[in-house]
Enzyme design. Sequence first.
Site, PDB file in Angstrom:
ATOM      1  N   ASP A  63     -37.938 -30.398 -31.020  1.00  0.00           N
ATOM      2  CA  ASP A  63     -38.155 -28.953 -30.991  1.00  0.00           C
ATOM      3  C   ASP A  63     -38.380 -28.351 -32.371  1.00  0.00           C
ATOM      4  O   ASP A  63     -39.061 -27.372 -32.509  1.00  0.00           O
ATOM      5  CB  ASP A  63     -37.013 -28.239 -30.261  1.00  0.00           C
ATOM      6  CG  ASP A  63     -35.647 -28.618 -30.815  1.00  0.00           C
ATOM      7  OD1 ASP A  63     -35.599 -29.346 -31.826  1.00  0.00           O
ATOM      8  OD2 ASP A  63     -34.640 -28.190 -30.229  1.00  0.00           O
ATOM      9  N   ALA A 114     -16.849 -23.765 -46.740  1.00  0.00           N
ATOM     10  CA  ALA A 114     -17.378 -25.049 -47.172  1.00  0.00           C
ATOM     11  C   ALA A 114     -16.545 -25.608 -48.319  1.00  0.00           C
ATOM     12  O   ALA A 114     -16.488 -26.819 -48.534  1.00  0.00           O
ATOM     13  CB  ALA A 114     -18.830 -24.903 -47.591  1.00  0.00           C
ATOM     14  N   GLU A 145     -15.922 -26.740 -31.296  1.00  0.00           N
ATOM     15  CA  GLU A 145     -14.854 -27.706 -31.517  1.00  0.00           C
ATOM     16  C   GLU A 145     -13.499 -27.003 -31.420  1.00  0.00           C
ATOM     17  O   GLU A 145     -12.577 -27.495 -30.762  1.00  0.00           O
ATOM     18  CB  GLU A 145     -14.971 -28.362 -32.904  1.00  0.00           C
ATOM     19  CG  GLU A 145     -16.108 -29.351 -33.036  1.00  0.00           C
ATOM     20  CD  GLU A 145     -17.437 -28.698 -33.368  1.00  0.00           C
ATOM     21  OE1 GLU A 145     -17.496 -27.442 -33.446  1.00  0.00           O
ATOM     22  OE2 GLU A 145     -18.426 -29.428 -33.537  1.00  0.00           O
ATOM     23  N   ASP A 193     -32.811 -37.831 -28.666  1.00  0.00           N
ATOM     24  CA  ASP A 193     -31.862 -37.205 -29.572  1.00  0.00           C
ATOM     25  C   ASP A 193     -30.488 -37.296 -28.960  1.00  0.00           C
ATOM     26  O   ASP A 193     -30.322 -37.077 -27.762  1.00  0.00           O
ATOM     27  CB  ASP A 193     -32.235 -35.736 -29.771  1.00  0.00           C
ATOM     28  CG  ASP A 193     -33.269 -35.589 -30.873  1.00  0.00           C
ATOM     29  OD1 ASP A 193     -33.233 -36.412 -31.808  1.00  0.00           O
ATOM     30  OD2 ASP A 193     -34.094 -34.676 -30.779  1.00  0.00           O
ATOM     31  N   SER A 214      -9.424 -24.717 -41.785  1.00  0.00           N
ATOM     32  CA  SER A 214      -9.146 -23.369 -41.318  1.00  0.00           C
ATOM     33  C   SER A 214      -7.724 -23.364 -40.759  1.00  0.00           C
ATOM     34  O   SER A 214      -7.093 -24.419 -40.632  1.00  0.00           O
ATOM     35  CB  SER A 214     -10.145 -22.962 -40.229  1.00  0.00           C
ATOM     36  OG  SER A 214     -10.017 -23.819 -39.117  1.00  0.00           O
TER      37      SER A 214
END
Lengths: 544, 685
Positions: free
Chosen positions: B520, B377, B348, B307, B382
């Site tokens: 997982d 969304a 981020e 992954d 922002s």
Amino acid sequence: MFFIASLILALALVHKPLGDYMARVYSGPPGRERVLYRLLGVRPDIEQRWPSYARALLAFSLISVLVVYGLQRLQHHLLLSLGFDAVPTHVAWNTAISFVTNTNWQAYAGENTMGHLVQMSGLAVQNFVSAAVGMSVAVALIRGFARRGSETIGNFWVDLIRGTVRILLPIAFVGALILVAGGVVQNFTGPHEIATLAGGTQHMTGGPVASQEAIKELGTNGGGFYNTNSAHPFENPQTWTNWIEIFLLLLIPFSFPRTFGRMIGQLRQGYAILAVMAILAVLSVILLNVFELSGKAIVPQAVGAAMEGKETRFGVAGSATFAAATTLTSTGAANSAHDSYTPLGGMMTLLNMMLGEVAPGGTGSGLYGMLILAVITVFIAGLMVGRTPEYLGKRISAREIKLASLYFLVTPVLVLTGTGIAMANRAGLAAMLNAGPHGFSEILYAFTSAANNNGSAFAGVTVNTPWYCVALGLCMAFGRFLPIIFVLALAGSLARQQAVPVSAGTLPTHRPQFVGLVAGVTVILVALTFLPALALGPLAEGVH
Amino acid sequence: MAVAAGLLDPRQLVTSLPDAVRKLNPLTLWHNPVMLIVEVGALATTILAAAEPSFFAWAIAVWLWLTVIFANLAEAVAEGRGKAQAASLRAAKRDTTARLHESGGVVNASDLRPGDLVVVEAGEIIPGDGDIVEGIASVDESAITGESAPVIRESGGDRSAVTGGTKVLSDRIIVRITQKPGESFIDRMIALVEGADRQKTPNEIALNILLAALTIIFLVATATMQPMAIYARDINPGVPDSLALTADGVSGVVLVSLLVCLIPTTIGALLSAIGIAGMDRLVQRNVLALSGRAVEAAGDVSTLLLDKTGTITLGNRQAAAFVPASGVSPAELAAAAQLASLADNTPEGRSIVVYAKEAFGLRERELIQPRWVPFTAQTRMSGVDVADRQIRKGAASAVMNWVRVHDGHPGEQIRGLVDGISASGGTPLVVGEVNGGQARVLGVIHLKDVVKQGMRERFAEMRRMGIRTIMITGDNPLTAKAIADEAGVDDFLAEATPEDKLTLIRKEQAGGRLVAMTGDGTNDAPALAQADVGVAMNTGTSAAKEAGNMVDLDSNPTKLIEIVEIGKQLLITRGALTTFSIANDIAKYFAIIPAIFAAVYPGLDALNVMRLATPQSAVLSAVVFNAIIIVALIPLALRGVRYRPSSAADLLSRNLYRYGLGGVIAPFIGIKLIDLVLQHLPGMS
């Protein structure tokens, strides 16, 4: 030196075209043999799984034994019997098995036992088909490596017929013509009484010798028309026929690795196998020549050269090279008396057979024997690179290693138990003509030769007694067919597998590293198995 | 875990001795045919020594028994290490009770059935394996993982699994039990580390077959030597009887000695210890292999699915550059970007603040009455409003649209910057502002996946080992390719869905490759089950843990690489010791054959290349060497042969020299040295 070098050169030139041709024969479309398929009701498009391939092979061999046995027992009623009586039961049984198993051990003297019809329709026919059987097994194993996810490994009847008709017959035909040109006899005459130079008289029998001689060598059979085999001037008249005979007996075994490489689509893998065979063979030829030419034994030192038991027209080197070639292949023909070799020279002929007839071995049987050793080597070495061992992309897991181990067990067990039993019972010991380590070597040689389907003899043992005929017959039968069954089973389980793709983590099996490893593993395993026996025979006699 | 990795403590040899003696029971030894034969030989020798006592016979008998005990010792030591771990696990598996959710009744933990709902509160032990269906809690899992920091477990998502025996530290959760009684994770762990249900792995079985075949050959070789020896003795009647050879043939004691020296006792003795130690090495790295087969398969793996997030990259995108629009200074853009991100708590957002500080020395500032605009969304951006200045950062199209709405002109240059960053695999965030009614784009923040340090080298190593690495990511192909190139993986699967993963695994397997992966989530379960080596993260769902054949208690996906190395090391150790064992035989022949037969055939004394003193000392020295080499190699069997990733050909050369050639030479030296000592003992001449 020139003799050996020219042989190597000739084989190097011929093995490629012949190997490629054999690959085409076994994997291409049917050729002229189509007539035979129709005649015999063989469906060339239908393939067999390994059990039915094996059943067909065994059935064919059983019928062959019965036919050869019957011919010998009924020979006094047949044409061209030369007045010979029926062959005794145990000898006939032994001979039938011997020729069907490609051993060609001879518990009889050809010229005063077998009529021409038995020689031609019984023994010579088996010389062809028993060789073709060995080749078919090798081809089945190659298919096992080459195929992916396949249930079948070919059709035994097709392989048998193709090998006989398209490979053995044409080469044997040419070979016979060449031999006739060299002075090998080819007629239907009976025994002649002739006056010898020494003033006595001698019976000489003619016969269809050349036709039998060619396939005797080409099919790595070795059963001579005459008792003295290729030492007889009617079988092997001169130096260059000697060369031709050695060439013929090495021809197919040394070409098979090419066929192998061609059929699996990786020529270099074929070269690697060829290299292992060649290294072992060259080493053996050199050692045998050294031992004979240096002549470290009582008689040779007294007379100046190890010429006892050798024909003057071949000389020491021509004899030693023939002896090495015949024991390295499962031929067992002889142009000299191995019994009279120096102890260590004699040990080399024994060791050659003990290698399991793999360098280069018999027609087909040499290749499959060598591939089994490669599988065992891959298993041990493959673990050392940290992966489940694989050979040519096929995983060598429990089933594969079980079959390979069983294969490897058969001949040593036969040789050692056979020799052990012979040394422990009166019937075994009574046949010994020589006492001491040399006498022991002779018995060891007999069982080694029989179990490995070589057929050459050290002589010095009365082997036409019922006990030896039965014991050696059993060794020949088990030594031939048990390994074949294991090989075919292995072929079946390999063919079913998908292939693992090659990566940097894959053990490369085409490099000198691997070649050396296979040769090393082979020599060490054989040495470990047979050292006690060799110590009490040739080593006891030869090391001072 | 408590057990030290690698080295063998000499005390372990002593403490394991009783176990080693107990294992002399033929019924226990039955699974190891090579050693069983040695035991039978030891018994026979003892009887012979009792019947005709001599120092030599008794010495051989004792050393043959020691050979068997040493072999048992190897196994016992290997098992002993697991037992220590099992004991600490058992402590965690105390008898607990469980409170049922619906009835409120209290039952014994061992009576729980799959599907039962139980309530666990702070300070209580979770009674069985299951998934949290309600609530969130911090859980102490140190009993299993050895990690003392508590972990968060919560309902829903991929962190819902809890393990019986672990302790809830805070809050209250409702757990749906998924285990059957007696088959809990801890039960399986105990069984595994103890080796209780240890089954021979496919490769071990294959090797055992080869060893059996060799044993049969040597049995036949020694047994058939007897009639040959009797014959040799018969035709040399003048030779006096020796301890080794009489008219009755080779003495039983010597014959047994030869047999034991020839059969592959070294590898036969160490084989099971190697297997146990291999599992043990995994446990020490906090990985539980649920079958030995999986460990072996790990060595065979030729494709690794990794992954991207968490394995190859650090997991979060980070700001890597501020690219200003024309007419804007970098510092100006950095300041705006930092302001817009101050309240952004996503990784981020934080990375933007950190980068602004690192690259431009901008500290966090107190703003006067800021109005934070959170990400939604719908808006996909922002930012912050301070006085009459509005700053926004977000998806390129959203911010540019916002600028246009406020009558600004984003300009073609920005479109080019955005496309450039996307093409390089980065994520562009556009920063725009409306200042005093003037709307404009300030520039672009370049967010980048950061590849973990050293990954490139690891993948190069993998390539040398012949292993293909495939990166799995949900990113678009462009981004995926850029990261794949940077990390140096061989291939990538972009925009991967669980079905894609499964298809990829099947495709690789159809080509004959073995595939390893980590996972997982519940949606990883089918792929984990399909993979040849499926490593489930301990933090993952119980579905994932069920489906995989290994569980990584540390939940560290990078560990897959170590697992592969351990698998390879296990196979290499077996192969190396097998080679060593067979190679040893040559020297033993040179010791024993002349010892027996030189009296009859003096020429054979030439084989006595080691110039061993007497026949007795020669045979005894070979037997002693054969026994001692087992003990000497126990540390190697437990530690494993050193493994450096390299190509198969190189590995083979190295191991062949060390264990093949070394195996030929070592016994010549060893036997000679032992003989130098033993020849002074009584009864040796």
